[in-house]
Motif scaffolding. Structure first.
Motif, PDB file in Angstrom:
ATOM      1  N   TYR A 291     -17.700  -2.311   3.765  1.00 39.57           N
ATOM      2  CA  TYR A 291     -16.552  -2.490   2.774  1.00 39.57           C
ATOM      3  C   TYR A 291     -16.383  -0.628   2.685  1.00 39.57           C
ATOM      4  O   TYR A 291     -17.421  -0.086   2.029  1.00 39.57           O
ATOM      5  N   GLY A 292     -15.364  -0.216   2.937  1.00 40.89           N
ATOM      6  CA  GLY A 292     -14.669   0.768   2.368  1.00 40.89           C
ATOM      7  C   GLY A 292     -13.894   0.410   1.817  1.00 40.89           C
ATOM      8  O   GLY A 292     -12.525  -0.034   1.644  1.00 40.89           O
ATOM      9  N   HIS A 293     -13.741   1.928   1.016  1.00 41.52           N
ATOM     10  CA  HIS A 293     -12.633   1.742  -0.416  1.00 41.52           C
ATOM     11  C   HIS A 293     -12.122   2.880  -0.277  1.00 41.52           C
ATOM     12  O   HIS A 293     -12.449   4.203  -0.917  1.00 41.52           O
ATOM     13  N   PRO A 294     -10.396   3.097   0.331  1.00 38.56           N
ATOM     14  CA  PRO A 294      -9.608   4.807  -0.089  1.00 38.56           C
ATOM     15  C   PRO A 294      -9.956   5.236  -2.294  1.00 38.56           C
ATOM     16  O   PRO A 294     -10.035   5.003  -2.591  1.00 38.56           O
ATOM     17  N   ILE A 295     -10.332   6.570  -1.378  1.00 39.20           N
ATOM     18  CA  ILE A 295     -10.172   7.055  -3.531  1.00 39.20           C
ATOM     19  C   ILE A 295      -9.016   8.013  -3.564  1.00 39.20           C
ATOM     20  O   ILE A 295      -8.984   8.642  -2.551  1.00 39.20           O
ATOM     21  N   VAL A 296      -8.063   7.398  -4.586  1.00 40.37           N
ATOM     22  CA  VAL A 296      -6.966   8.189  -4.565  1.00 40.37           C
ATOM     23  C   VAL A 296      -6.531   9.256  -5.882  1.00 40.37           C
ATOM     24  O   VAL A 296      -7.686   8.973  -7.146  1.00 40.37           O
ATOM     25  N   HIS A 297      -6.056  10.178  -5.736  1.00 40.47           N
ATOM     26  CA  HIS A 297      -6.458  11.371  -6.879  1.00 40.47           C
ATOM     27  C   HIS A 297      -5.707  10.878  -8.146  1.00 40.47           C
ATOM     28  O   HIS A 297      -4.656   9.989  -7.987  1.00 40.47           O
ATOM     29  N   PRO A 298      -6.256  10.348  -9.175  1.00 36.35           N
ATOM     30  CA  PRO A 298      -5.355  10.050 -10.167  1.00 36.35           C
ATOM     31  C   PRO A 298      -3.958  10.777 -10.943  1.00 36.35           C
ATOM     32  O   PRO A 298      -2.968   9.934 -10.821  1.00 36.35           O
ATOM     33  N   LEU A 299      -4.042  11.564 -10.926  1.00 39.84           N
ATOM     34  CA  LEU A 299      -2.708  13.018 -10.822  1.00 39.84           C
ATOM     35  C   LEU A 299      -1.873  12.721  -9.592  1.00 39.84           C
ATOM     36  O   LEU A 299      -0.266  12.548 -10.033  1.00 39.84           O
ATOM     37  N   THR A 300      -2.043  13.748  -8.842  1.00 39.25           N
ATOM     38  CA  THR A 300      -1.037  13.277  -8.051  1.00 39.25           C
ATOM     39  C   THR A 300      -0.644  12.323  -6.381  1.00 39.25           C
ATOM     40  O   THR A 300      -0.425  12.192  -5.599  1.00 39.25           O
ATOM     41  N   ARG A 301      -1.823  10.710  -7.178  1.00 42.07           N
ATOM     42  CA  ARG A 301      -1.900  10.128  -5.798  1.00 42.07           C
ATOM     43  C   ARG A 301      -1.550   9.687  -4.604  1.00 42.07           C
ATOM     44  O   ARG A 301      -1.528   8.974  -4.563  1.00 42.07           O
ATOM     45  N   ARG A 302      -2.772  11.003  -4.543  1.00 41.68           N
ATOM     46  CA  ARG A 302      -2.808  11.447  -3.066  1.00 41.68           C
ATOM     47  C   ARG A 302      -3.909  10.697  -2.467  1.00 41.68           C
ATOM     48  O   ARG A 302      -4.588  11.101  -2.939  1.00 41.68           O
ATOM     49  N   VAL A 303      -4.124   9.800  -1.410  1.00 38.70           N
ATOM     50  CA  VAL A 303      -5.457   9.540  -1.078  1.00 38.70           C
ATOM     51  C   VAL A 303      -6.371  10.865  -0.322  1.00 38.70           C
ATOM     52  O   VAL A 303      -6.197  11.781   0.180  1.00 38.70           O
ATOM     53  N   GLU A 304      -8.134  11.082  -1.399  1.00 42.25           N
ATOM     54  CA  GLU A 304      -8.367  11.714  -1.334  1.00 42.25           C
ATOM     55  C   GLU A 304      -9.920  11.689   0.034  1.00 42.25           C
ATOM     56  O   GLU A 304     -10.224  12.604   1.157  1.00 42.25           O
ATOM     57  N   GLY A 305     -10.255  10.843   0.387  1.00 45.66           N
ATOM     58  CA  GLY A 305     -10.971  10.623   0.839  1.00 45.66           C
ATOM     59  C   GLY A 305     -11.345   8.582   1.384  1.00 45.66           C
ATOM     60  O   GLY A 305     -10.756   8.434   0.678  1.00 45.66           O
TER      61      GLY A 305
END
Length: 536
Positions: A141-155
């Motif tokens: 199971y994989g889940h994206p990591i989203v930066h809370p401030l920039t809303r950019r997917v980090e990993g």
């Protein structure tokens, strides 16, 4: 009826079926051996620093459980692997899941690292749902990591275990770990932003200094910088800074502003952040020499560039509005004898300049004839062609017949100019200033690969201009194919990309010849092209 694998249920889940379709379109085959390549892992960034304590705590909680925890960046390159049971670690290592390997969907098909990054959603991939048979011993199971401030997917975070084992707890556990990582990213971003702010304040104490700080969703500019830069310039500066990478030391870039003024950007990484301090220093020597900047030409003139790179526009600038045009593509319609007669009639008479388009399409006899006409003509002549080995082969006589040559850079190598070009294209399309491209939109446009060069850029601008009659055009207004800004490439990956592109261009687009020149197999070349998103 949709074709499905015998390994999948008769009715696969829509998200799995869609991923398998994308995998096939990438040229992958289910029973192929995964071609997993290892690349150096960049120096620890904010994602690794935020995730490591969370992953180590999770490994302790999973003690004795055959579960692996994999962290990858936004490009699906593995950054860290944790496991509480040695057998799980060995199984992952045998599949190549170690720091430095890359598992994008286009490279290895449906998997719990690349596919969640592709869809921007969490996904459970049961054993038989992996596209490549080699991975079907695992359920992940994989889940994206989203930066809370920039809303950019980090990993992406991936929990994996043996296929057939109970995986019901994988999604909630992974989501909890991702939430903890995102919280740490927010806390660390606060520290980084304070550091960037302190660096900016120190630089801004010198009055009259144009300086910008870029990073962590933060853009700060002194009043002199705001006076100097237009919105398009802001996007160009940001693109230059991000293209510098995270290496230590100052990088310098020359940039021509929308006003026509030339400045030098001194981009200095700010310690312990992913940001940059950019000093803007006006140049004293005027604008750099660029195609179309008013240079005089010796005749005949050869203009070399990729399709869509502005060969015709450059030719018309050099030859003038009254120039006659002869297009080599008409040989197919007119026949060689008729085309040759037209060329001779034009070049043996007096008159304005002549433009001969797409000479790379001419066969050897026609090339020889045109070269003879060029040596005898009194008229100014401009030839346009694509780059490649043909210029040293069948069309070498045309190259030697020309007194001057201009090579046009493709748009992907002129990223800092894209914001101004996009604004100009929008103004030409709408005929008014009621519609504007925001700085974020210009930045997204500047990060695209643009395989179609200026032609593709103008097509995108025309499409987005038709959606609004007034107001700001934001990134979500762009076509879906050009809406997401790719992650800034590492210097290593960018260098690799340029080497491959140059080899393919030198081979005239022949991938087999390019692979031989690079000393790799054709399949390896195609895999690297997919990994680096090279579309030629």
């Amino acid at each position: 009826m949709r074709r499905t694998s015998t390994h999948l249920a008769a009715r696969p889940r829509p998200e799995i079926a869609a991923s398998w379709d994308r995998s096939r379109l990438s040229g992958l085959h289910e029973n192929a051996v995964p071609e997993i390549e290892h690349h150096p892992v960049a120096a620890e960034g904010s994602l690794v620093r935020a995730a490591r304590p969370v992953l180590e705590q999770a490994r302790a909680e999973f003690d004795g459980t055959p579960v692996g925890i994999v962290l990858a960046d936004r490009g699906a390159q593995v950054l860290d692997v944790q496991f509480a049971d040695r057998s799980a670690g060995l199984a992952l290592s045998e599949l190549g899941v170690v720091p430095g390997t890359r598992f994008s969907e286009e490279q290895v098909g449906t998997n719990a690292l690349g596919t969640p990054l592709e869809t921007k959603q969490g996904l459970l991939v049961r054993g038989p749902e992996h596209f490549l048979a080699a991975f079907r011993t695992f359920t992940c199971y994989g889940h994206p990591i989203v930066h809370p401030l920039t809303r950019r997917v980090e990993g992406v975070l991936d929990l994996c275990g043996a296929a057939g084992a109970d995986s019901a707890l994988f999604p909630p556990m992974a989501r909890r770990l991702v939430r903890d990582i995102e919280n740490r990213l927010q806390l660390r971003a606060g520290v980084a932003q304070r550091r960037l702010l302190a660096e900016f304040q120190a630089a801004a104490r010198r009055r009259g200094r144009p300086v910008i700080v870029v990073g962590h969703g933060l853009v700060l500019a002194t009043p002199p910088a705001l006076d100097l830069l237009s919105p398009a310039d802001h996007a160009a500066v940001r693109t230059c800074a991000e293209g510098t990478g995270t290496r230590s030391g100052t990088a310098n870039h020359l940039l021509t502003l929308a006003s026509g003024r030339v400045v030098r950007l001194r981009c200095q990484p700010v310690e312990a952040t992913d940001g940059f301090l950019v000093d803007i220093v006006p140049e004293q020597d005027g604008q750099p020499d660029r195609p179309g900047s008013g240079r005089t030409a010796s005749w005949p003139l050869l203009i070399v560039g990729e399709s869509g790179s502005g060969r015709t526009t450059e030719a018309r600038k050099a030859a003038g509005a009254a120039a006659a045009v002869l297009d080599a593509t008409d040989v197919v319609r007119q026949g060689e004898q008729s085309w040759a007669a037209t060329a001779a009639a034009l070049l043996e008479d007096d008159g304005p300049a002549v433009i001969v388009e797409d000479v790379q399409l001419l066969a050897e006899p026609m090339t020889t004839l045109l070269a003879k006409l060029l040596r005898r003509t009194e008229r100014d002549v401009v030839l346009t062609t694509t780059p490649g080995d043909h210029l040293d082969g069948v069309h070498a006589t045309l190259v030697s017949a020309c007194d001057s040559r201009r090579d046009l850079l493709p748009l992907r190598r002129r990223r800092h100019e894209i914001p101004q070009l996009a604004e100009r294209a929008l103004a030409e399309t709408t005929g008014s200033d009621r519609v504007r491209l925001t700085s974020d939109t210009l930045h997204v446009l500047a990060t695209q690969p643009w395989p179609g060069n200026f032609t593709e850029l103008h097509r995108v601008i025309r499409a987005v201009a038709g959606t609004r009659s007034a107001g700001d055009i934001i990134p979500s207004d762009l076509p879906a194919s050009h809406r997401t800004a790719p992650a800034p490439a590492s210097p290593f990956r960018e260098a690799e990309r340029e080497v491959i592109v140059a080899a393919i261009e030198a081979a005239g687009g022949n991938k087999l010849q390019a692979a031989r020149a690079l000393g790799v197999s054709r399949s390896t070349l195609y895999n690297r092209m997919r990994a680096l998103r090279i579309r030629l």
